[in-house]
Design an enzyme around this catalytic site. Structure first.
Site, mmCIF file in Angstrom:
data_model
loop_
_atom_site.group_PDB
_atom_site.id
_atom_site.type_symbol
_atom_site.label_atom_id
_atom_site.label_comp_id
_atom_site.label_asym_id
_atom_site.label_seq_id
_atom_site.Cartn_x
_atom_site.Cartn_y
_atom_site.Cartn_z
ATOM 1 N N ASN A 8 -3.986 -5.118 1.412
ATOM 2 C CA ASN A 8 -3.753 -4.200 0.291
ATOM 3 C C ASN A 8 -4.928 -4.344 -0.666
ATOM 4 O O ASN A 8 -4.948 -5.213 -1.539
ATOM 5 C CB ASN A 8 -2.429 -4.559 -0.391
ATOM 6 C CG ASN A 8 -2.101 -3.697 -1.592
ATOM 7 O OD1 ASN A 8 -2.942 -2.952 -2.094
ATOM 8 N ND2 ASN A 8 -0.877 -3.828 -2.078
ATOM 9 N N ARG A 83 -2.674 -0.660 3.185
ATOM 10 C CA ARG A 83 -2.391 0.275 2.114
ATOM 11 C C ARG A 83 -3.563 1.253 2.039
ATOM 12 O O ARG A 83 -4.714 0.854 1.875
ATOM 13 C CB ARG A 83 -2.262 -0.460 0.784
ATOM 14 C CG ARG A 83 -2.062 0.464 -0.417
ATOM 15 C CD ARG A 83 -2.332 -0.269 -1.699
ATOM 16 N NE ARG A 83 -2.146 0.579 -2.876
ATOM 17 C CZ ARG A 83 -2.698 0.341 -4.053
ATOM 18 N NH1 ARG A 83 -3.484 -0.704 -4.230
ATOM 19 N NH2 ARG A 83 -2.473 1.153 -5.071
ATOM 20 N N HIS A 171 0.970 4.887 -6.201
ATOM 21 C CA HIS A 171 1.819 3.687 -6.254
ATOM 22 C C HIS A 171 3.105 3.866 -5.446
ATOM 23 O O HIS A 171 4.120 3.250 -5.714
ATOM 24 C CB HIS A 171 2.156 3.307 -7.706
ATOM 25 C CG HIS A 171 0.974 2.829 -8.488
ATOM 26 N ND1 HIS A 171 0.682 3.306 -9.738
ATOM 27 C CD2 HIS A 171 -0.003 1.931 -8.188
ATOM 28 C CE1 HIS A 171 -0.422 2.729 -10.194
ATOM 29 N NE2 HIS A 171 -0.854 1.891 -9.263
ATOM 30 N N GLY A 200 0.270 -2.256 -14.275
ATOM 31 C CA GLY A 200 -0.684 -3.281 -13.880
ATOM 32 C C GLY A 200 -2.077 -2.821 -14.244
ATOM 33 O O GLY A 200 -2.262 -2.016 -15.155
ATOM 34 N N ASN A 201 -3.079 -3.326 -13.539
ATOM 35 C CA ASN A 201 -4.441 -2.842 -13.781
ATOM 36 C C ASN A 201 -4.526 -1.345 -13.499
ATOM 37 O O ASN A 201 -5.252 -0.608 -14.147
ATOM 38 C CB ASN A 201 -5.431 -3.607 -12.907
ATOM 39 C CG ASN A 201 -6.867 -3.378 -13.345
ATOM 40 O OD1 ASN A 201 -7.224 -3.611 -14.496
ATOM 41 N ND2 ASN A 201 -7.702 -2.907 -12.430
ATOM 42 N N ARG A 231 -9.314 2.619 -16.408
ATOM 43 C CA ARG A 231 -9.206 4.067 -16.222
ATOM 44 C C ARG A 231 -8.566 4.717 -17.441
ATOM 45 O O ARG A 231 -7.702 4.149 -18.088
ATOM 46 C CB ARG A 231 -8.389 4.375 -14.966
ATOM 47 C CG ARG A 231 -9.176 4.162 -13.682
ATOM 48 C CD ARG A 231 -8.286 4.271 -12.461
ATOM 49 N NE ARG A 231 -7.744 2.993 -12.056
ATOM 50 C CZ ARG A 231 -6.779 2.834 -11.152
ATOM 51 N NH1 ARG A 231 -6.226 3.883 -10.581
ATOM 52 N NH2 ARG A 231 -6.350 1.627 -10.827
ATOM 53 N N ILE A 318 1.753 -6.356 -15.238
ATOM 54 C CA ILE A 318 2.123 -6.327 -16.653
ATOM 55 C C ILE A 318 3.616 -6.123 -16.799
ATOM 56 O O ILE A 318 4.287 -6.795 -17.599
ATOM 57 C CB ILE A 318 1.337 -5.216 -17.384
ATOM 58 C CG1 ILE A 318 -0.159 -5.530 -17.379
ATOM 59 C CG2 ILE A 318 1.830 -5.055 -18.825
ATOM 60 C CD1 ILE A 318 -1.034 -4.396 -17.917
ATOM 61 N N GLU A 366 4.572 -4.536 -2.224
ATOM 62 C CA GLU A 366 3.972 -3.500 -1.388
ATOM 63 C C GLU A 366 3.684 -4.010 0.017
ATOM 64 O O GLU A 366 3.791 -3.263 0.998
ATOM 65 C CB GLU A 366 2.691 -2.994 -2.036
ATOM 66 C CG GLU A 366 2.911 -2.309 -3.371
ATOM 67 C CD GLU A 366 1.635 -2.095 -4.166
ATOM 68 O OE1 GLU A 366 1.545 -1.080 -4.863
ATOM 69 O OE2 GLU A 366 0.722 -2.962 -4.080
#
Length: 380
Positions: A8, A83, A171, A200-201, A231, A318, A366
């Site tokens: 992933n 992924r 996601h 998350g990031n 981003r 997060i 995941e």
């Protein structure tokens, strides 16, 4: 005995898992190479992180292939699951990664430049390392297939929609796992209206009704919606026209939006939420304020899409670990039935709500979703 390897490759890490083949794959080893860049770390489940020095995705894959050998313990890797962030219009189910499929996926690299090239690089590396293994691609966009038209389209001439300019959502592997947990452990909630916040990031939110995605904050690319580590999230397209008129080219704009924006750009300090929460710099506070504001705004939008909300689930790095962010998201949300149980939230318990609407923290997985897809292919 045979095994499954999952890879992933994200924008700042490469997660991996080794599983014994079974109808429900048995985890043997899990870990990740995180913080890609000058100070990358290898972290195996249950162990401390070890510095591995400068590492890009290629170095990370080399380190992973070395790290999994003890766990394999003579097992043969019969399948490798990957992924793949963008499946475009063509791929709504896991696919054997033939050269024909890979050629189509390469055409989507410009739509997910932080991920798709690294996803495909992992495929080629795995093909070289395990030439006799089946390679299976699992697509982040697949979970959102079947959206209502109004959530899939942009108000552009219709021909662009037919050509693939549409809202895909991302996601999906995370949302797939969370819905599987709800189906198993919270069946009444699974049948209802749930908003899942993958924070998350990379970050997005998804409106789910009866286990099916009906709305997502992400769209055509992985830039839309919530602000992320680097981003920008939602942006008036007029800003892009202005930047172009000022002489910025496509590569400069792409670098700005993907690499220099989000929490990093707003704070001018870091893309890492942990660093920002520990900082007393007012720029860090402003970046966090904007992050929370956008989550709350999108939460209202997702609730509107669903016509109400029966549950909110936090997941992602997060979402799972930053109790302060969860508390701020829930503050003042009583009109949606949302309230915080402060003690439960501080302890990152599974149930952290104190209102009529259920609030859960569920660690996403995941890699298990990928492993299940590979096992299905091997056992078919």
């Amino acid at each position: 005995m045979s095994a499954i390897l999952t890879l992933n490759a994200g924008s700042s890490s490469v997660k991996f898992g080794v599983y014994q083949v079974a109808e429900e794959p048995v985890l043997l080893l899990k870990g990740q190479v995180e913080n890609l860049g000058p100070l990358a770390r290898m972290k195996l489940q249950g162990g401390a992180a070890e510095e591995i020095g400068p590492a890009d995705h290629a170095v990370a894959l080399h380190e992973i292939l070395h790290a999994i050998q003890p766990a394999l313990d003579g097992r043969v890797v019969m399948g490798v699951g990957h992924r793949i962030v963008h499946g475009g219009k063509s791929f709504g189910e896991p696919e054997v990664l033939t050269e024909r499929v890979l050629a189509k996926l390469r055409t989507l690299e410009q739509l997910a430049p932080l991920h798709q090239p690294h996803n495909l690089a992992a495929v080629y590396a795995a093909q070289k390392e395990f030439p006799e293994s089946v390679q299976i691609g699992c697509f982040d966009t697949a979970f959102h297939r079947g959206h209502p038209f109004v959530n899939d389209t942009f108000a552009l001439p219709r021909k662009y929609y037919e050509h693939g300019v549409r809202r895909y959502g991302f996601h999906g592997l995370s949302y797939d796992y969370i819905t599987s947990c709800l189906r198993h452990d919270w069946p009444d909630l699974y049948k209802g209206r749930v908003v899942v916040a993958h924070l998350g990031n990379g970050a997005s939110m998804c409106a789910i009704r009866g286990g099916q995605s009906v709305g997502s904050t992400m769209g055509f690319s992985a830039l839309d919606g919530l602000p992320m580590g680097t981003r920008c999230g939602q942006l008036d397209p007029g800003v892009l026209l202005y930047l172009m008129a000022q002489g910025m080219g496509a590569d400069e704009i792409s670098n700005l939006l993907y690499h220099d924006s989000g929490l990093k750009g707003l704070s001018e300090i870091s893309h890492d939420m942990r660093t920002l929460l520990d900082s007393d710099d007012p720029r860090a506070a402003q970046a966090v304020d904007y992050y929370v504001f956008r989550i709350r705004r999108e939460l209202g939008a997702m609730a509107a899409i669903l016509g109400g909300i029966d549950g909110l689930v936090f997941c992602g790095g997060i979402g799972e670990h930053a109790a302060a962010i969860r508390a701020r998201v829930l503050e003042g949300m009583e009109f949606l039935g949302l309230a915080e149980n402060a003690a439960a939230n501080a302890a990152s318990e599974t149930r952290i709500g104190a209102g009529a609407t259920e609030v859960l923290v569920i660690p996403t997985d995941e890699e298990r979703v990928i492993a299940r897809s590979v096992a299905d292919a091997l056992l078919a």
